[in-house]
Design a protein around this motif. Structure first.
Motif, PDB file in Angstrom:
ATOM      1  N   GLU A   9      21.593  17.049  -8.531  1.00  0.00           N
ATOM      2  CA  GLU A   9      20.694  16.425  -9.507  1.00  0.00           C
ATOM      3  C   GLU A   9      21.124  14.996  -9.794  1.00  0.00           C
ATOM      4  O   GLU A   9      20.288  14.091  -9.855  1.00  0.00           O
ATOM      5  N   ASP A  10      22.424  14.784  -9.968  1.00  0.00           N
ATOM      6  CA  ASP A  10      22.936  13.421 -10.187  1.00  0.00           C
ATOM      7  C   ASP A  10      22.649  12.534  -8.981  1.00  0.00           C
ATOM      8  O   ASP A  10      22.257  11.372  -9.120  1.00  0.00           O
ATOM      9  N   TYR A  11      22.840  13.095  -7.792  1.00  0.00           N
ATOM     10  CA  TYR A  11      22.620  12.311  -6.566  1.00  0.00           C
ATOM     11  C   TYR A  11      21.179  11.831  -6.480  1.00  0.00           C
ATOM     12  O   TYR A  11      20.915  10.659  -6.207  1.00  0.00           O
ATOM     13  N   GLU A  12      20.232  12.730  -6.713  1.00  0.00           N
ATOM     14  CA  GLU A  12      18.817  12.357  -6.631  1.00  0.00           C
ATOM     15  C   GLU A  12      18.440  11.355  -7.712  1.00  0.00           C
ATOM     16  O   GLU A  12      17.656  10.435  -7.473  1.00  0.00           O
ATOM     17  N   ARG A  13      18.988  11.548  -8.912  1.00  0.00           N
ATOM     18  CA  ARG A  13      18.689  10.624 -10.012  1.00  0.00           C
ATOM     19  C   ARG A  13      19.196   9.225  -9.702  1.00  0.00           C
ATOM     20  O   ARG A  13      18.473   8.236  -9.879  1.00  0.00           O
ATOM     21  N   VAL A  14      20.437   9.121  -9.205  1.00  0.00           N
ATOM     22  CA  VAL A  14      21.018   7.814  -8.900  1.00  0.00           C
ATOM     23  C   VAL A  14      20.291   7.172  -7.724  1.00  0.00           C
ATOM     24  O   VAL A  14      19.992   5.970  -7.726  1.00  0.00           O
ATOM     25  N   LEU A  15      19.991   7.981  -6.711  1.00  0.00           N
ATOM     26  CA  LEU A  15      19.336   7.445  -5.512  1.00  0.00           C
ATOM     27  C   LEU A  15      17.981   6.842  -5.831  1.00  0.00           C
ATOM     28  O   LEU A  15      17.613   5.790  -5.282  1.00  0.00           O
ATOM     29  N   ARG A  16      17.218   7.475  -6.728  1.00  0.00           N
ATOM     30  CA  ARG A  16      15.870   6.981  -7.040  1.00  0.00           C
ATOM     31  C   ARG A  16      15.893   5.632  -7.728  1.00  0.00           C
ATOM     32  O   ARG A  16      14.885   4.912  -7.721  1.00  0.00           O
ATOM     33  N   ASP A  17      17.024   5.258  -8.306  1.00  0.00           N
ATOM     34  CA  ASP A  17      17.123   3.962  -8.977  1.00  0.00           C
ATOM     35  C   ASP A  17      17.479   2.828  -8.022  1.00  0.00           C
ATOM     36  O   ASP A  17      17.451   1.650  -8.402  1.00  0.00           O
ATOM     37  N   LEU A  18      17.822   3.165  -6.799  1.00  0.00           N
ATOM     38  CA  LEU A  18      18.221   2.139  -5.835  1.00  0.00           C
ATOM     39  C   LEU A  18      16.998   1.499  -5.192  1.00  0.00           C
ATOM     40  O   LEU A  18      15.903   2.067  -5.191  1.00  0.00           O
ATOM     41  N   LYS A  19      17.200   0.315  -4.629  1.00  0.00           N
ATOM     42  CA  LYS A  19      16.108  -0.395  -3.969  1.00  0.00           C
ATOM     43  C   LYS A  19      16.430  -0.548  -2.488  1.00  0.00           C
ATOM     44  O   LYS A  19      17.559  -0.899  -2.121  1.00  0.00           O
ATOM     45  N   PRO A  20      15.451  -0.289  -1.629  1.00  0.00           N
ATOM     46  CA  PRO A  20      15.680  -0.482  -0.194  1.00  0.00           C
ATOM     47  C   PRO A  20      16.165  -1.904   0.098  1.00  0.00           C
ATOM     48  O   PRO A  20      15.633  -2.888  -0.440  1.00  0.00           O
ATOM     49  N   GLY A  21      17.200  -2.009   0.942  1.00  0.00           N
ATOM     50  CA  GLY A  21      17.788  -3.302   1.278  1.00  0.00           C
ATOM     51  C   GLY A  21      18.922  -3.728   0.370  1.00  0.00           C
ATOM     52  O   GLY A  21      19.597  -4.726   0.624  1.00  0.00           O
ATOM     53  N   GLU A  22      19.134  -2.967  -0.692  1.00  0.00           N
ATOM     54  CA  GLU A  22      20.175  -3.302  -1.660  1.00  0.00           C
ATOM     55  C   GLU A  22      21.528  -2.739  -1.200  1.00  0.00           C
ATOM     56  O   GLU A  22      21.624  -1.554  -0.875  1.00  0.00           O
ATOM     57  N   PRO A  23      22.590  -3.560  -1.166  1.00  0.00           N
ATOM     58  CA  PRO A  23      23.917  -3.026  -0.846  1.00  0.00           C
ATOM     59  C   PRO A  23      24.549  -2.384  -2.083  1.00  0.00           C
ATOM     60  O   PRO A  23      24.552  -2.976  -3.163  1.00  0.00           O
ATOM     61  N   VAL A  24      25.058  -1.158  -1.930  1.00  0.00           N
ATOM     62  CA  VAL A  24      25.642  -0.458  -3.066  1.00  0.00           C
ATOM     63  C   VAL A  24      26.996   0.143  -2.658  1.00  0.00           C
ATOM     64  O   VAL A  24      27.169   0.599  -1.520  1.00  0.00           O
ATOM     65  N   PRO A  25      27.948   0.156  -3.576  1.00  0.00           N
ATOM     66  CA  PRO A  25      29.240   0.804  -3.289  1.00  0.00           C
ATOM     67  C   PRO A  25      29.122   2.320  -3.420  1.00  0.00           C
ATOM     68  O   PRO A  25      28.487   2.821  -4.341  1.00  0.00           O
ATOM     69  N   GLY A  44       0.800  -1.218   0.000  1.00  0.00           N
ATOM     70  CA  GLY A  44       0.000   0.000   0.000  1.00  0.00           C
ATOM     71  C   GLY A  44       0.832   1.267   0.000  1.00  0.00           C
ATOM     72  O   GLY A  44       0.286   2.362  -0.072  1.00  0.00           O
ATOM     73  N   ARG A  45       2.143   1.138   0.085  1.00  0.00           N
ATOM     74  CA  ARG A  45       3.015   2.312   0.064  1.00  0.00           C
ATOM     75  C   ARG A  45       4.321   1.947  -0.626  1.00  0.00           C
ATOM     76  O   ARG A  45       4.686   0.767  -0.733  1.00  0.00           O
ATOM     77  N   SER A  46       4.992   2.978  -1.089  1.00  0.00           N
ATOM     78  CA  SER A  46       6.264   2.780  -1.770  1.00  0.00           C
ATOM     79  C   SER A  46       7.367   3.402  -0.929  1.00  0.00           C
ATOM     80  O   SER A  46       7.278   4.576  -0.540  1.00  0.00           O
ATOM     81  N   LEU A  47       8.381   2.608  -0.623  1.00  0.00           N
ATOM     82  CA  LEU A  47       9.505   3.117   0.154  1.00  0.00           C
ATOM     83  C   LEU A  47      10.452   3.877  -0.757  1.00  0.00           C
ATOM     84  O   LEU A  47      10.851   3.369  -1.810  1.00  0.00           O
ATOM     85  N   ARG A  48      10.792   5.080  -0.352  1.00  0.00           N
ATOM     86  CA  ARG A  48      11.738   5.869  -1.108  1.00  0.00           C
ATOM     87  C   ARG A  48      13.158   5.509  -0.681  1.00  0.00           C
ATOM     88  O   ARG A  48      13.462   5.499   0.523  1.00  0.00           O
ATOM     89  N   PRO A  49      14.035   5.178  -1.633  1.00  0.00           N
ATOM     90  CA  PRO A  49      15.415   4.838  -1.271  1.00  0.00           C
ATOM     91  C   PRO A  49      16.064   5.971  -0.490  1.00  0.00           C
ATOM     92  O   PRO A  49      15.882   7.150  -0.807  1.00  0.00           O
TER      93      PRO A  49
END
Length: 413
Positions: free
Chosen positions: A378-394, A306-311
């Motif tokens: 702008e780059d930071y927000e664009r990249v962040l929105r593509d991530l998934k909660p719980g995903e490990p990223v470098p 019922g809701r979407s988690l924002r990365p």
């Protein structure tokens, strides 16, 4: 006037010299009566006038019938056979026939309760478009189309109208204001539910054909055609968050198109029509659509919970203007890290301040996340929105003058 009049009168006897007035009786003058000739005259006049009017009407009709250009025997013209549809026309016709049953109206209805002996009345307060997501009756639309229901749930309800004009009361399943997306649920026979074909947006090219189908100004199932005018636009969502990777198109989008599908030439969903840039409230050829890759990530989350988690990385960034003034020409600097947040757990640091609030030591300068360069906010927000909660990223960053890299497990808010 008196009934008596006195006038001098001489007696008939000539020997009588008496000139005294003689009283006589006054009799009113009798007027002659209206005989049969009087009424016969009126009859004759009526007949004459009626004849003149009838003669004038007949004469006018004859005059009109003889005007140049009029022909009582006129018949419909023979039609000229049309040329066969060319390839481009056939493509559009085929696409519409394939997709039309997947497109719906989404209306917000205000319900007014009447007196005890009256039925409630309904009034549509807003409306938009949507499309069938799956065979279970889930419909995708824009959040701003259904936002009024979240604000006034006691007096408003949702109604979805399918392509065959059958209407169903809908329930709000989930919303994602940050992405301007929402999912509603209807109970309709499965043979009426035609899920839309889902495409991809990461591989779109500027210049590709684009088709929009929706209900502008309440005109159901209106299709317009254009192209992908630009990619990677950023627009503001109803929550104030920025939506990255937005598709710009010149396919005509007007009020009522919101929530409807943007399609490629194969009829695949490539975006959800969301807003327009306009100086006057109407279409000027600049429309925006949430990319389908975002839709395909957010919608399953709405269906699941019922809701979407924002990365989220659990950081607050330093003001970019002040950062550039400090001669950092690229990257974003961490101002503060949330206690026990993803960045804090990974070991990232923010700016260190004195007791007076004066910066004493710079924070970590992020230059890349998950292999994608971060040059600015702008780059930071664009990249962040593509991530998934719980995903490990470098995360690559610079601490002082030393390049470093840590792995951060993405959080969600």
């Amino acid at each position: 006037m008196s009934d008596y009049d006195y006038t001098p009168r001489r007696r008939r006897d000539e020997d009588d010299d008496d000139d005294r007035p003689v009283r006589r009786r006054f009799r009113p003058e009798e007027r002659p009566g209206r005989g049969p000739a009087y009424y016969a005259l009126f009859v004759v006049l009526g007949v004459v006038i009626g004849g003149l009017v009838l003669w004038g009407v007949i004469g006018l009709a004859k005059f009109r019938g003889t005007r140049p250009g009029l022909d009582p025997s006129a018949q419909p013209r023979e039609t000229t056979p049309g040329a066969p549809l060319d390839a481009e026309e056939q493509e559009a016709v085929t696409l519409f026939e394939r997709v039309r049953d997947s497109v719906v109206n989404v209306d917000v209805v205000l319900v007014r309760q009447g007196r005890l002996d009256e039925q409630p009345t309904e009034q549509q307060t807003s409306g938009g478009s949507g499309f069938v997501w799956d065979a279970e009756g889930r419909i995708v639309t824009n959040y701003h189309v259904v936002a009024d229901v979240t604000k006034r749930p006691d007096v408003t309800q949702l109604r979805v109208v399918l392509a065959d004009r059958s209407a169903y009361t809908a329930q709000l399943l989930g919303t994602a204001p940050d992405s301007d997306l929402a999912v509603v649920q209807i109970s309709a026979p499965k043979d009426k539910l035609k899920p839309i074909a889902v495409g991809t947006s990461a591989d779109l090219k500027v210049g590709q054909k684009a088709y929009a189908i929706g209900n502008p100004f309440g005109l159901s199932l209106t299709m317009t055609k254009g192209m992908v005018s630009s990619l990677n636009r950023i627009i503001e969502s109803p929550s104030g968050a920025r939506i990255p990777k937005v598709i710009q198109t010149d396919a005509a989008i007007n009020p009522g198109n919101s929530g409807g599908p943007l399609l490629d030439k194969s009829g695949r969903l490539i975006g959800v029509n969301t807003s327009i840039a306009t100086p006057n409230g109407g279409n000027v050829g600049i429309g925006f659509a949430v990319p389908v890759d975002t839709v395909n990530r957010v919608v399953p989350e709405l269906i699941q919970s019922g809701r979407s988690l924002r990365p989220d990385l659990g950081v607050k960034l330093y003001d970019e203007r002040r950062l550039r003034q400090a001669r950092y020409d690229h990257g974003v600097m961490i101002d503060r890290v949330a206690p026990n947040g993803p960045a804090a757990k990974a070991g990232l640091r923010g700016v260190q301040y004195s007791s007076r609030g004066v910066p004493e030591q710079p924070g970590d300068l992020i230059v890349a996340i998950n292999g994608q360069t971060v040059n600015d906010m702008e780059d930071y927000e664009r990249v962040l929105r593509d991530l998934k909660p719980g995903e490990p990223v470098p995360v690559k960053f610079v601490r002082g003058t030393k390049p470093m890299e840590l792995t951060v497990t993405v959080g969600g808010v």
